[in-house]
Design a protein around this motif. Structure first.
Motif, mmCIF file in Angstrom:
data_model
loop_
_atom_site.group_PDB
_atom_site.id
_atom_site.type_symbol
_atom_site.label_atom_id
_atom_site.label_comp_id
_atom_site.label_asym_id
_atom_site.label_seq_id
_atom_site.Cartn_x
_atom_site.Cartn_y
_atom_site.Cartn_z
ATOM 1 N N ASN A 45 68.424 -42.797 56.190
ATOM 2 C CA ASN A 45 69.248 -41.651 55.783
ATOM 3 C C ASN A 45 70.534 -42.080 55.089
ATOM 4 O O ASN A 45 71.192 -41.266 54.458
ATOM 5 N N ASN A 191 66.834 -34.657 55.307
ATOM 6 C CA ASN A 191 66.929 -35.621 56.417
ATOM 7 C C ASN A 191 66.788 -35.032 57.807
ATOM 8 O O ASN A 191 67.046 -35.726 58.794
ATOM 9 N N TRP A 331 59.844 -41.190 53.151
ATOM 10 C CA TRP A 331 60.699 -40.903 54.327
ATOM 11 C C TRP A 331 59.899 -40.109 55.353
ATOM 12 O O TRP A 331 59.866 -40.433 56.544
#
Ligand code: NAD
Ligand code: DAU
Length: 351
Positions: A45, A191, A331
């Motif tokens: 992040n 995130n 991610w």
């Protein structure tokens, strides 16, 4: 460096946005990010700031009192912005003790370390506790949470956050520790770990998996874009008054089912699917035990006293959030491999 600030939980969702803002906006502050890197903490992040000269990462557990004292002694912090916590209500129902340990005992350890190190010399010092609107309990169809609304937490998560708020105020009253507390509504944005509603549903839509709507879907939340929460934290840290509480919210209430339908429409558009395709994944499932019906924040105090207001509309924020998840599949793949699969099947298999 002008100041050394401790930000706890900086590898998590909100914490990473706060760390980024402070590292970039205050090059003359040293920012120490303390995080245990639990399942929710992810240094990916913070790739864009990890080499900044004013940024340091420390992997440590706020439940380890000796480690907290050692870090306070090493860095001589001027201020603390405390976000580290267990943050997911469903997990608190399965494992309440983890929440009591981290959110209550962890906060107590930080308070004790601050008090011991600062030794009553509080000039320029501040302990900022980042808390939640869930401490106020659940609203009916009307009304808003004010800073004066009595605490009435209903889940192990919100009870542990309420307990930590009480501890912070008690240290302010008893030891004159300078503090501020903010209680914020539901955040969304890039995130966020895909256990929370918005990223979980984005991930499931991408993968054509059922969308588990709890109960009748008519539960209401007030959504705020995470970058606007980070801006509010900056303002309160610098300009808030000692001993005060500020509510932060998006002026943006949505019933879950309406929000989910909107997400389905947007995802169909962005994925080039026929309208109505994603909505076919909607599946009503067993409710969350003790599910709070409605949260809504009255954020007029922070607006009037500090001039804060959300800067991103929900339309823009949701669109940017979906784009971020669609553009960051690496991610998403990292955080949904391994333990996430076990979590998902234990939470959702029997609903
Ligand atoms: P998150 O779960 O994404 O991140 C929590 C972070 O804390 C992670 O990086 C994790 O590794 C770290 N952490 C957990 N236990 C730790 C420990 N023992 N020692 C050190 N680090 C530890 O949470 P979030 O959604 O970013 O929430 C951050 C804070 O904001 C929490 O205090 C939460 O209660 C509060 N809050 C969240 C929301 C929301 O909508 N997400 C709204 C209002 C307030
Ligand atoms: O209000 C602030 C709080 O918001 C924060 O303090 C918490 O850390 C944060 O997790 C959030 O709590 P909620 O419980 O409101 O968020 P969650 O995303 O888990 O759920 C939002 C709503 O969606 C809630 O009514 C439950 C529902 N829901 C959630 C999930 C994960 C579903 O219907 N299905 C799901 O699979």
């Amino acid at each position: 460096m002008k100041k050394t600030l401790l930000i706890t939980g900086g590898a998590g969702f909100i914490g990473s946005h706060v760390v980024r803002l402070f590292v970039n906006k205050y090059p003359d502050y040293k920012i120490v990010n303390l995080d245990l890197l639990t399942y929710a903490g992810n240094l990916e992040n913070l790739k864009d700031v990890e080499n900044a000269p004013n940024y340091v990462f420390e992997r440590a557990d706020i439940c380890d009192a000796a480690a907290m004292t050692a870090l306070f002694t090493q860095y001589n912090f001027d201020g603390v912005i405390h976000l580290a916590a267990e943050s997911h209500v469903d997990r608190s129902i399965t494992d309440p003790n983890a929440f009591i340990e981290t959110n209550v005992m962890g906060t107590a350890n930080l308070l004790n370390a601050a008090r011991t190190l600062w030794k009553g010399n509080y000039e320029g010092k501040r302990f900022y506790h980042v808390s939640t609107d869930e401490v106020y309990g659940s609203l009916g169809e009307t009304g808003f949470f004010l800073e004066t609304t009595p605490y009435d937490p209903q889940s192990p998560y919100s009870a542990s956050k309420a307990a930590s708020d009480h501890l912070v105020r008690a240290y302010g009253n008893t030891y004159h520790l300078p503090f501020v507390i903010t209680n914020c509504s539901n955040n969304y944005g890039p995130n966020q770990f895909p256990e929370k509603l918005i990223p979980l549903f984005i991930n499931n839509i991408v993968n054509n998996k059922p969308l588990p709507v709890y109960g009748d879907g008519k539960y209401t939340r007030d959504w705020l874009y995470v970058v606007d929460h980070a801006r509010a934290i900056d303002m309160v840290y610098h300009d808030g008054k000692d001993g005060e509480t500020y509510n932060i919210g998006g002026f943006n209430e949505w019933q879950n089912i309406e929000l989910i339908k909107l997400m389905c429409e947007k995802m169909d558009e962005k994925l080039g699917r026929r309208p109505g395709t994603s909505a076919q994944l909607l599946t009503y499932v067993k409710d969350r035990p003790g599910h709070d019906r409605r949260y809504a924040i009255d954020a007029s105090k922070i607006n009037k006293e500090l001039g804060w207001a959300p800067s991103v509309t929900f339309e823009e924020g949701l669109s940017q959030t979906i784009d971020w998840y669609l553009g960051n599949d690496e991610w998403l793949n990292h955080v949904t491999s391994g333990d996430y699969q076990n979590y998902y099947s234990s939470q959702y298999a029997h609903r």
